[in-house]
Design a protein around this motif. Structure first.
Motif, mmCIF file in Angstrom:
data_model
loop_
_atom_site.group_PDB
_atom_site.id
_atom_site.type_symbol
_atom_site.label_atom_id
_atom_site.label_comp_id
_atom_site.label_asym_id
_atom_site.label_seq_id
_atom_site.Cartn_x
_atom_site.Cartn_y
_atom_site.Cartn_z
ATOM 1 N N SER A 149 34.681 44.783 59.211
ATOM 2 C CA SER A 149 35.103 45.151 57.848
ATOM 3 C C SER A 149 36.548 45.644 57.876
ATOM 4 C CB SER A 149 34.180 46.243 57.287
ATOM 5 O OG SER A 149 32.857 45.808 57.229
ATOM 6 N N ASP A 150 37.421 44.784 58.333
ATOM 7 C CA ASP A 150 38.797 45.181 58.620
ATOM 8 C C ASP A 150 39.715 45.010 57.406
ATOM 9 O OD1 ASP A 150 38.084 45.827 61.212
ATOM 10 O OD2 ASP A 150 38.573 43.839 61.989
ATOM 11 N N PRO A 151 40.741 45.859 57.310
ATOM 12 C CA PRO A 151 41.608 45.847 56.123
ATOM 13 C C PRO A 151 42.450 44.588 55.975
ATOM 14 C CG PRO A 151 42.446 47.378 57.783
ATOM 15 C CD PRO A 151 41.083 46.967 58.223
ATOM 16 N N ASP A 152 42.862 43.990 57.087
ATOM 17 C CA ASP A 152 43.689 42.787 56.962
ATOM 18 C C ASP A 152 42.890 41.622 56.385
ATOM 19 O OD1 ASP A 152 42.176 42.740 59.336
ATOM 20 O OD2 ASP A 152 43.560 41.330 60.298
ATOM 21 N N ILE A 153 41.600 41.524 56.770
ATOM 22 C CA ILE A 153 40.757 40.457 56.210
ATOM 23 C C ILE A 153 40.461 40.749 54.747
ATOM 24 C CG2 ILE A 153 38.671 39.087 56.504
ATOM 25 C CD1 ILE A 153 38.478 40.040 59.359
ATOM 26 N N TYR A 154 40.288 42.025 54.417
ATOM 27 C CA TYR A 154 40.043 42.391 53.019
ATOM 28 C C TYR A 154 41.228 42.001 52.141
ATOM 29 C CZ TYR A 154 39.290 45.220 48.863
ATOM 30 O OH TYR A 154 39.141 45.634 47.563
ATOM 31 N N ASP A 155 42.437 42.219 52.636
ATOM 32 C CA ASP A 155 43.627 41.858 51.868
ATOM 33 C C ASP A 155 43.662 40.354 51.592
ATOM 34 O OD1 ASP A 155 44.542 44.425 51.682
ATOM 35 O OD2 ASP A 155 45.885 44.278 53.417
ATOM 36 N N VAL A 156 43.284 39.563 52.585
ATOM 37 C CA VAL A 156 43.244 38.108 52.399
ATOM 38 C C VAL A 156 42.167 37.738 51.387
ATOM 39 C CG1 VAL A 156 42.698 35.913 53.525
ATOM 40 C CG2 VAL A 156 44.139 37.595 54.698
ATOM 41 N N ALA A 157 40.990 38.311 51.547
ATOM 42 C CA ALA A 157 39.860 37.947 50.695
ATOM 43 C C ALA A 157 40.097 38.303 49.229
ATOM 44 C CB ALA A 157 38.588 38.627 51.207
ATOM 45 N N ARG A 158 40.656 39.475 48.975
ATOM 46 C CA ARG A 158 40.836 39.888 47.577
ATOM 47 C C ARG A 158 41.935 39.093 46.873
ATOM 48 N NH1 ARG A 158 44.885 43.655 46.498
ATOM 49 N NH2 ARG A 158 46.031 44.413 48.318
ATOM 50 N N LYS A 159 42.829 38.482 47.659
ATOM 51 C CA LYS A 159 43.906 37.682 47.067
ATOM 52 C C LYS A 159 43.512 36.223 46.863
ATOM 53 C CE LYS A 159 47.581 40.521 49.099
ATOM 54 N NZ LYS A 159 48.645 40.558 50.143
ATOM 55 N N THR A 160 42.484 35.780 47.565
ATOM 56 C CA THR A 160 42.196 34.345 47.578
ATOM 57 C C THR A 160 40.811 33.973 47.050
ATOM 58 O OG1 THR A 160 41.411 34.494 49.882
ATOM 59 C CG2 THR A 160 43.749 33.966 49.528
ATOM 60 N N ARG A 161 39.971 34.965 46.749
ATOM 61 C CA ARG A 161 38.587 34.670 46.369
ATOM 62 C C ARG A 161 38.236 35.264 45.021
ATOM 63 N NH1 ARG A 161 34.754 36.223 51.491
ATOM 64 N NH2 ARG A 161 35.138 34.385 52.789
ATOM 65 N N PRO A 162 37.281 34.662 44.321
ATOM 66 C CA PRO A 162 36.780 35.285 43.097
ATOM 67 C C PRO A 162 35.969 36.542 43.389
ATOM 68 C CG PRO A 162 35.512 33.309 43.628
ATOM 69 C CD PRO A 162 36.678 33.338 44.561
ATOM 70 N N ILE A 163 35.279 36.564 44.539
ATOM 71 C CA ILE A 163 34.503 37.726 44.983
ATOM 72 C C ILE A 163 34.888 37.987 46.438
ATOM 73 C CG2 ILE A 163 32.199 38.666 45.399
ATOM 74 C CD1 ILE A 163 31.151 36.737 43.258
#
Length: 400
Positions: A149-163
């Motif tokens: 549950s890492d912050p760098d992956i979260y940054d990618v996910a929130r910018k590129t995904r609907p959820i």
């Protein structure tokens, strides 16, 4: 109990699905793991029959008595799950796992952070270690932990995904990280202490997935691929620390993308438990069917060793009924058996018994099967075909 004693007593070895030596070698190289239950341990991994895990638990909208009823019923079936997990999130009933350990003879799993997270304090490292220790001391055999549950992956996910996040457990870890302002999630910060506790109790860690795809079009996107590769790293780190490990993953994915995903995830070289996979987002109310389709596809390709049973309520909301939990279990059992029957002679023999019974009764309608179904009128033919029954019209000749 020594590992050799456990192996010799396993159902797969007793039934001749695998030899003790082959299983021992698979456990040593990490491609299979032994997950210990109160009375019945389970081996999962390559060269072994596909197993089934079923999740139940108490939420703030659940009736605790109904969940206990589900547990007792599921535990009584001849086709009961191989493993079960407690997904309780209601802090008032935070020790439902103890009831599960008492009633279910096989391995019981948990997610320890479900009932220690609080909006005020998040997930405190000391409380997490204490909770893990308490559960392992109390007989829990395996846990899903969200190390990625890492912050760098979260940054990618929130910018590129609907959820961005679909995992409930992983979402708690992300929320804790954002609330505290830390750049490292609590599981990663505590990995050495966690490994030490699991090693002490000879228990299994299931490396969870926080950023599994929320829809079939997000599968293998940047966030999903990045997390999967990081899961593989965590698996290797835990194994080097002497911990028994399996891996979770995927979620929603198109059938045609499953081989690509397996190619990445299989680099962990450990048993794999998909959460689904859900192969279409449109089968609302029939997720147990989609789950079976995805599970068969992934297991047949060698990429799944434990299938989760899910219910038709997966995307309709509401607490699953007892009937739908059983329905989901049966669908997953059929999926696992459909793969196992292609690989193991002892399992093929089960299907041959059904075929022979149909021949003897001169009817395709026979009792038994995976779920020991009863037949109201076990006679020649059936009410549907009547006098046009092809088996009655052209009975088989004895085979010499």
């Amino acid at each position: 109990m020594e590992i050799d004693e456990i192996i010799l007593g396993l159902d797969d070895v007793l039934r001749g699905n695998i030899t003790a030596d082959l299983l021992r070698n698979a456990v040593e190289d990490g491609s299979a793991v032994l997950i210990r239950g109160r009375e019945r341990s389970v081996a999962v991994g390559s060269s072994l029959p596909v197993k089934i895990n079923t999740n139940i638990g108490i939420s703030d909208k659940s009736d605790p008595n109904v969940e206990v009823e589900k547990l007792k019923l599921l535990s009584s079936f001849s086709f009961r799950p191989d493993l079960m997990m407690d997904h309780t999130i209601d802090r008032e009933h935070r020790d439902f796992w103890k009831t599960m350990v008492r009633h279910f003879d096989g391995p019981v799993g948990t997610l320890p952070h479900y009932t220690i997270y609080s909006p005020q304090h998040g997930i405190e490292k000391s409380a997490l270690i204490d909770r893990i220790t308490e559960m392992l001391e109390g007989g829990v055999a395996f846990m899903t932990l969200h190390f990625t549950s890492d912050p760098d992956i979260y940054d990618v996910a929130r910018k590129t995904r609907p959820i961005p996040v679909t995992s409930r457990g992983g979402g708690l870890v992300v929320r804790d990280m954002l609330r505290s302002g830390r750049n490292e999630n609590v599981f990663r910060a505590a990995i050495a202490d966690i490994a030490s506790v699991f090693r002490k109790f000879d228990a299994t860690i299931s490396v969870g997935t926080t950023y599994r795809p929320p829809d079939i079009f997000s599968a293998l996107d940047e966030a999903h691929t990045l997390e999967t590769k990081r899961q593989v790293q965590i698996v290797r780190e835990l194994r080097e620390a002497g911990v028994s490990v399996i891996m979770e993953g995927v979620g929603h994915v198109q059938l045609t993308d499953i081989p690509r995903y397996i190619a990445i995830a299989s680099k962990a070289k450990c048993p794999f438990m998909p959460l689904g996979p859900t192969t279409t987002d449109s089968a609302i109310g029939f997720d147990h069917v989609v789950n079976a389709i995805g599970g068969v596809t992934m297991a047949l390709a060698g990429g799944a060793h434990i299938l989760n049973s899910i219910t038709r309520e997966e995307h309709t909301g509401g607490v699953p009924s007892l009937e739908s939990v059983v329905e989901g279990l049966k669908a997953a059992k059929v999926a696992a058996h459909s793969v196992n029957v292609t690989r193991f002679e002892r399992i093929k023999a089960f299907d041959r018994m059904t075929i022979e019974q149909r021949g003897k009764q001169v009817s395709c309608v026979v009792a038994g099967g995976l779920f020991n179904e009863r037949v109201d009128d076990p006679r020649k033919g059936c009410n549907r075909c009547s006098f046009e029954c092809p088996i009655v019209l052209a009975p088989a000749s004895p085979i010499h």
